[in-house]
Design a protein around this motif. Structure first.
Motif, PDB file in Angstrom:
ATOM      1  N   PHE A  36       0.821  -1.205   0.000  1.00 33.13           N
ATOM      2  CA  PHE A  36       0.000   0.000   0.000  1.00 33.13           C
ATOM      3  C   PHE A  36       0.860   1.261   0.000  1.00 33.13           C
ATOM      4  O   PHE A  36       1.995   1.238   0.472  1.00 33.13           O
ATOM      5  N   LYS A  37       0.265   2.342  -0.447  1.00 33.56           N
ATOM      6  CA  LYS A  37       0.925   3.638  -0.352  1.00 33.56           C
ATOM      7  C   LYS A  37       1.163   3.966   1.113  1.00 33.56           C
ATOM      8  O   LYS A  37       0.320   3.685   1.970  1.00 33.56           O
ATOM      9  N   ARG A  38       2.279   4.555   1.401  1.00 32.11           N
ATOM     10  CA  ARG A  38       2.650   4.929   2.768  1.00 32.11           C
ATOM     11  C   ARG A  38       1.591   5.864   3.357  1.00 32.11           C
ATOM     12  O   ARG A  38       1.150   6.807   2.714  1.00 32.11           O
ATOM     13  N   GLY A  39       1.135   5.579   4.568  1.00 31.77           N
ATOM     14  CA  GLY A  39       0.164   6.419   5.259  1.00 31.77           C
ATOM     15  C   GLY A  39      -1.281   6.178   4.884  1.00 31.77           C
ATOM     16  O   GLY A  39      -2.178   6.832   5.414  1.00 31.77           O
ATOM     17  N   SER A  40      -1.544   5.232   3.985  1.00 31.76           N
ATOM     18  CA  SER A  40      -2.931   5.002   3.540  1.00 31.76           C
ATOM     19  C   SER A  40      -3.695   4.055   4.455  1.00 31.76           C
ATOM     20  O   SER A  40      -4.911   3.945   4.345  1.00 31.76           O
ATOM     21  N   VAL A  41      -3.013   3.377   5.351  1.00 27.60           N
ATOM     22  CA  VAL A  41      -3.665   2.430   6.244  1.00 27.60           C
ATOM     23  C   VAL A  41      -3.712   3.032   7.646  1.00 27.60           C
ATOM     24  O   VAL A  41      -2.683   3.324   8.241  1.00 27.60           O
ATOM     25  N   THR A  42      -4.930   3.245   8.143  1.00 32.69           N
ATOM     26  CA  THR A  42      -5.118   3.752   9.494  1.00 32.69           C
ATOM     27  C   THR A  42      -6.174   2.892  10.183  1.00 32.69           C
ATOM     28  O   THR A  42      -6.825   2.060   9.543  1.00 32.69           O
ATOM     29  N   ASP A  43      -6.362   3.115  11.465  1.00 32.27           N
ATOM     30  CA  ASP A  43      -7.346   2.326  12.202  1.00 32.27           C
ATOM     31  C   ASP A  43      -8.774   2.535  11.710  1.00 32.27           C
ATOM     32  O   ASP A  43      -9.615   1.670  11.869  1.00 32.27           O
ATOM     33  N   ASP A  44      -9.044   3.689  11.103  1.00 30.62           N
ATOM     34  CA  ASP A  44     -10.414   3.958  10.652  1.00 30.62           C
ATOM     35  C   ASP A  44     -10.525   4.086   9.128  1.00 30.62           C
ATOM     36  O   ASP A  44     -11.493   4.615   8.614  1.00 30.62           O
ATOM     37  N   HIS A  45      -9.531   3.600   8.403  1.00 30.11           N
ATOM     38  CA  HIS A  45      -9.563   3.666   6.938  1.00 30.11           C
ATOM     39  C   HIS A  45      -9.043   2.356   6.358  1.00 30.11           C
ATOM     40  O   HIS A  45      -7.885   2.012   6.534  1.00 30.11           O
ATOM     41  N   SER A  46      -9.907   1.601   5.702  1.00 27.47           N
ATOM     42  CA  SER A  46      -9.486   0.391   5.003  1.00 27.47           C
ATOM     43  C   SER A  46      -8.916   0.792   3.653  1.00 27.47           C
ATOM     44  O   SER A  46      -9.446   1.694   3.003  1.00 27.47           O
ATOM     45  N   PRO A  47      -7.873   0.136   3.226  1.00 29.03           N
ATOM     46  CA  PRO A  47      -7.276   0.477   1.929  1.00 29.03           C
ATOM     47  C   PRO A  47      -8.283   0.355   0.784  1.00 29.03           C
ATOM     48  O   PRO A  47      -9.050  -0.602   0.719  1.00 29.03           O
ATOM     49  N   GLN A  48      -8.252   1.324  -0.095  1.00 30.12           N
ATOM     50  CA  GLN A  48      -9.088   1.374  -1.286  1.00 30.12           C
ATOM     51  C   GLN A  48      -8.183   1.136  -2.505  1.00 30.12           C
ATOM     52  O   GLN A  48      -6.962   1.224  -2.397  1.00 30.12           O
ATOM     53  N   PRO A  49      -8.742   0.870  -3.689  1.00 29.98           N
ATOM     54  CA  PRO A  49      -7.903   0.615  -4.861  1.00 29.98           C
ATOM     55  C   PRO A  49      -6.838   1.689  -5.133  1.00 29.98           C
ATOM     56  O   PRO A  49      -5.714   1.356  -5.495  1.00 29.98           O
ATOM     57  N   GLU A  50      -7.171   2.952  -4.912  1.00 26.73           N
ATOM     58  CA  GLU A  50      -6.193   4.016  -5.182  1.00 26.73           C
ATOM     59  C   GLU A  50      -5.026   4.017  -4.189  1.00 26.73           C
ATOM     60  O   GLU A  50      -4.005   4.657  -4.423  1.00 26.73           O
ATOM     61  N   ASP A  51      -5.158   3.274  -3.093  1.00 31.44           N
ATOM     62  CA  ASP A  51      -4.102   3.172  -2.077  1.00 31.44           C
ATOM     63  C   ASP A  51      -3.150   2.015  -2.347  1.00 31.44           C
ATOM     64  O   ASP A  51      -2.166   1.838  -1.638  1.00 31.44           O
ATOM     65  N   ILE A  52      -3.441   1.207  -3.344  1.00 33.08           N
ATOM     66  CA  ILE A  52      -2.748  -0.069  -3.540  1.00 33.08           C
ATOM     67  C   ILE A  52      -1.733   0.013  -4.671  1.00 33.08           C
ATOM     68  O   ILE A  52      -2.066   0.352  -5.802  1.00 33.08           O
ATOM     69  N   HIS A  53      -0.482  -0.322  -4.326  1.00 31.45           N
ATOM     70  CA  HIS A  53       0.565  -0.448  -5.348  1.00 31.45           C
ATOM     71  C   HIS A  53       0.500  -1.814  -6.016  1.00 31.45           C
ATOM     72  O   HIS A  53       0.663  -1.924  -7.228  1.00 31.45           O
ATOM     73  N   LEU A  54       0.298  -2.859  -5.209  1.00 25.20           N
ATOM     74  CA  LEU A  54       0.422  -4.224  -5.712  1.00 25.20           C
ATOM     75  C   LEU A  54      -0.354  -5.185  -4.819  1.00 25.20           C
ATOM     76  O   LEU A  54      -0.315  -5.065  -3.598  1.00 25.20           O
ATOM     77  N   ILE A  55      -1.032  -6.148  -5.454  1.00 24.62           N
ATOM     78  CA  ILE A  55      -1.685  -7.261  -4.759  1.00 24.62           C
ATOM     79  C   ILE A  55      -0.994  -8.542  -5.215  1.00 24.62           C
ATOM     80  O   ILE A  55      -0.773  -8.733  -6.419  1.00 24.62           O
ATOM     81  N   ILE A  56      -0.675  -9.413  -4.255  1.00 25.23           N
ATOM     82  CA  ILE A  56      -0.060 -10.705  -4.569  1.00 25.23           C
ATOM     83  C   ILE A  56      -0.914 -11.808  -3.948  1.00 25.23           C
ATOM     84  O   ILE A  56      -1.219 -11.764  -2.761  1.00 25.23           O
ATOM     85  N   GLU A  57      -1.269 -12.781  -4.769  1.00 24.89           N
ATOM     86  CA  GLU A  57      -1.930 -13.991  -4.286  1.00 24.89           C
ATOM     87  C   GLU A  57      -0.978 -15.159  -4.526  1.00 24.89           C
ATOM     88  O   GLU A  57      -0.406 -15.283  -5.612  1.00 24.89           O
ATOM     89  N   VAL A  58      -0.780 -15.981  -3.515  1.00 28.89           N
ATOM     90  CA  VAL A  58      -0.015 -17.215  -3.654  1.00 28.89           C
ATOM     91  C   VAL A  58      -1.044 -18.300  -3.932  1.00 28.89           C
ATOM     92  O   VAL A  58      -2.026 -18.423  -3.199  1.00 28.89           O
ATOM     93  N   ALA A  59      -0.840 -19.065  -4.994  1.00 28.01           N
ATOM     94  CA  ALA A  59      -1.896 -19.975  -5.439  1.00 28.01           C
ATOM     95  C   ALA A  59      -1.379 -21.378  -5.728  1.00 28.01           C
ATOM     96  O   ALA A  59      -0.353 -21.559  -6.375  1.00 28.01           O
ATOM     97  N   GLU A  60      -2.124 -22.327  -5.222  1.00 29.80           N
ATOM     98  CA  GLU A  60      -1.927 -23.729  -5.572  1.00 29.80           C
ATOM     99  C   GLU A  60      -3.312 -24.293  -5.869  1.00 29.80           C
ATOM    100  O   GLU A  60      -3.753 -24.293  -6.999  1.00 29.80           O
ATOM    101  N   SER A  61      -4.060 -24.667  -4.843  1.00 30.44           N
ATOM    102  CA  SER A  61      -5.414 -25.180  -5.078  1.00 30.44           C
ATOM    103  C   SER A  61      -6.357 -24.070  -5.548  1.00 30.44           C
ATOM    104  O   SER A  61      -7.370 -24.338  -6.172  1.00 30.44           O
ATOM    105  N   SER A  62      -6.021 -22.815  -5.273  1.00 30.12           N
ATOM    106  CA  SER A  62      -6.876 -21.683  -5.656  1.00 30.12           C
ATOM    107  C   SER A  62      -6.480 -21.056  -6.985  1.00 30.12           C
ATOM    108  O   SER A  62      -6.983 -19.989  -7.336  1.00 30.12           O
ATOM    109  N   ILE A  63      -5.599 -21.699  -7.751  1.00 35.01           N
ATOM    110  CA  ILE A  63      -5.061 -21.083  -8.973  1.00 35.01           C
ATOM    111  C   ILE A  63      -6.172 -20.679  -9.947  1.00 35.01           C
ATOM    112  O   ILE A  63      -6.133 -19.592 -10.519  1.00 35.01           O
TER     113      ILE A  63
END
Length: 191
Positions: free
Chosen positions: A99-126
């Motif tokens: 996430f972008k630095r400072g975008s995660v707080t106790d009262d703010h869930s990250p939104q798409p504009e706050d996200i640099h990268l999402i990683i999923e590790v997949a085997e059975s869920s591929i």
């Protein structure tokens, strides 16, 4: 929207599923409606139970998290299996999120504009990660999505969302490093 399941053993034909909004799901979580030991994600309004994780999957998440945190802690927030909120009634729990630095707080869930990268590790869920989640992440504007494919021991990189798909995709082989769009000068050891 009503969804229909293909007829299977002992299921009524057709089967109507109920979709939840993100607000309804938040209320369910706050009211402790769901059992404590059940891990679910809200994906496109549907409650999806997360499958039990194999040890190799958990180990890979830990290694990637540790490396990403060491590499990016001064410039970004690195989280493992923490919820993000998507406009299309989604609250997935990606394996790793940068996430972008400072975008995660106790009262703010990250939104798409706050996200640099999402990683999923997949085997059975591929299949789910490559199709359904990829479509959701692209539709909600996640700029970059990676799948660490444990089946083929490769990294699948998806970039530049266009509606419900990514315009660019390529694979990185085991032993090779990858680069994130947000930090193009940094090589990332994903394996």
């Amino acid at each position: 929207m009503t969804a229909y399941l293909e007829p299977r053993q002992n299921l009524p034909e057709p089967m109507h599923l109920f979709r939840f909004t993100l607000k309804q799901f938040r209320t369910m979580l706050e009211s402790n409606v769901l059992p404590e030991n059940v891990r679910v994600e809200l994906l496109d309004g549907y409650l999806v139970e997360q499958t039990d994780m194999k040890q190799a999957h958990a180990n890979r998440i830990k290694r990637i998290y540790d490396r990403m945190n060491n590499q990016f802690a001064a410039r970004a927030e690195v989280f493992a299996q923490s919820p993000i909120e998507l406009p299309s009634d989604g609250r997935p729990l990606p394996d790793i999120a940068l996430f972008k630095r400072g975008s995660v707080t106790d009262d703010h869930s990250p939104q798409p504009e706050d996200i640099h990268l999402i990683i999923e590790v997949a085997e059975s869920s591929i299949h789910q990660d490559r199709n359904f989640k990829q479509m959701l992440y692209a539709r909600d504007g996640i700029q970059e999505y990676w799948i660490v494919n444990l089946v083929n021991n490769q990294l699948e990189i998806y970039r530049n969302p266009e509606q419900e798909r990514y315009a660019n995709s390529f694979t990185v082989k085991a032993g090779e490093t990858a680069k994130c769009l947000a930090f193009p000068d940094d090589e990332i050891d994903w394996s």
